[in-house]
Motif scaffolding. Sequence first.
Motif, PDB file in Angstrom:
ATOM      1  N   ASN A 128     -31.261   9.644   6.665  1.00 31.73           N
ATOM      2  CA  ASN A 128     -32.484   8.976   7.114  1.00 31.73           C
ATOM      3  C   ASN A 128     -32.494   8.756   8.622  1.00 31.73           C
ATOM      4  OD1 ASN A 128     -33.512   8.851   4.526  1.00 31.73           O
ATOM      5  ND2 ASN A 128     -32.723   6.800   4.125  1.00 31.73           N
ATOM      6  N   ASP A 186     -33.174  12.194  10.228  1.00 31.19           N
ATOM      7  CA  ASP A 186     -34.588  12.545  10.073  1.00 31.19           C
ATOM      8  C   ASP A 186     -35.278  11.448   9.271  1.00 31.19           C
ATOM      9  OD1 ASP A 186     -37.093  13.571   9.614  1.00 31.19           O
ATOM     10  OD2 ASP A 186     -36.389  15.514   8.869  1.00 31.19           O
ATOM     11  N   PRO A 187     -35.939  10.499   9.943  1.00 31.03           N
ATOM     12  CA  PRO A 187     -36.570   9.359   9.258  1.00 31.03           C
ATOM     13  C   PRO A 187     -37.637   9.766   8.251  1.00 31.03           C
ATOM     14  CG  PRO A 187     -36.362   8.925  11.609  1.00 31.03           C
ATOM     15  CD  PRO A 187     -36.015  10.372  11.406  1.00 31.03           C
ATOM     16  N   THR A 188     -38.178  10.977   8.339  1.00 29.46           N
ATOM     17  CA  THR A 188     -39.216  11.403   7.396  1.00 29.46           C
ATOM     18  C   THR A 188     -38.650  11.681   6.009  1.00 29.46           C
ATOM     19  OG1 THR A 188     -39.004  13.769   7.914  1.00 29.46           O
ATOM     20  CG2 THR A 188     -40.491  12.449   9.295  1.00 29.46           C
ATOM     21  N   LEU A 189     -37.331  11.780   5.893  1.00 30.47           N
ATOM     22  CA  LEU A 189     -36.722  12.113   4.596  1.00 30.47           C
ATOM     23  C   LEU A 189     -36.830  10.970   3.605  1.00 30.47           C
ATOM     24  CD1 LEU A 189     -33.493  13.965   5.777  1.00 30.47           C
ATOM     25  CD2 LEU A 189     -35.616  14.963   4.933  1.00 30.47           C
ATOM     26  N   ARG A 190     -36.664   9.733   4.086  1.00 31.78           N
ATOM     27  CA  ARG A 190     -36.763   8.541   3.240  1.00 31.78           C
ATOM     28  C   ARG A 190     -35.865   8.643   2.007  1.00 31.78           C
ATOM     29  NH1 ARG A 190     -42.506   9.248   4.356  1.00 31.78           N
ATOM     30  NH2 ARG A 190     -43.133   7.828   6.018  1.00 31.78           N
TER      31      ARG A 190
END
Length: 297
Positions: A177, A180-184
């Motif tokens: 996360n 890449d914070p978009t993975l969640r």
Amino acid sequence: MPKYLVLSSSSLGYSLLPEEGGEIIQSHKRGKITYRETGIVIGDLVELDEEGFIHNVLPRKSYLQRPRLANADSILIINSLKKPAFSTYLLNKFLSMVNFSSIHAAILVNKCDLLTEGEIQMAKEKLSYYERLGYPVFFLSSLDKKAYDFPRLESYLSGRKVAFMGQTGVGKSTLLNTLDPTLRRKVDALYPDVDRGRHTTKETILIPFRDGYLYDTPGFSDFQIVDMNEVELSTFFPGFEGFSKDCRFVDCLHLASAKDCGILKALREGKIPSWCYDDYCKIHEEVKEASKWKKRR
């Protein structure tokens, strides 16, 4: 014929990404598709027939039995020094299995934010042994992209297919996360009474990342070496390959009773740490017992 990369599997089928790029599609397999008696696994390259069904698995350049995945360039073995506590015994188990699978390995030590500078320095001194063996070692806090070795880790991951592997609760999902914070990716806290994590990742999945891919894999609360016998362990245990050539017997198990053993000689000369050899003896006993059970079946 176009090739597709297997990203994940579910009751709906397989999520596939065209090797040359494009949109993710869903597909089922045609019949009992296997590769060397193994079913389709995450990371496989496959081909589809004219109706869009998977009908062929292409040759793999690498395969790891546990967690099951294919075509990884490297296995990043993730550890923490606290919560859960660091274990060279478990690390050496992981490394032995990865070496047996002929895949490059690297070591990550997470949660440095929970340590004092003195504790970090002591850990670096111990893990410098693995760096001398050729394993890249990264120290970081998965919560801070600018601290410790995080920038160096990002560079290492770029353009590679790297599998995250480790004990439950070491912070694999948190690290993903942060990368890449978009993975969640789902993250749970440790069980407060036993100091270990919940299994937040149930299945292996493959995630595109910076011209490469990251495999997120389930954590292990208990890791048993599979498909290795005693001689194979003596061959693939980390740090032994450079000294085992000096053993008198090719099937030497490097135990205390062994004659003219290159490993025991290196141990006496301080070239192999005693704690590392103790780990080997403990793991050897487990492999020996597991082999007995296999023979009884």
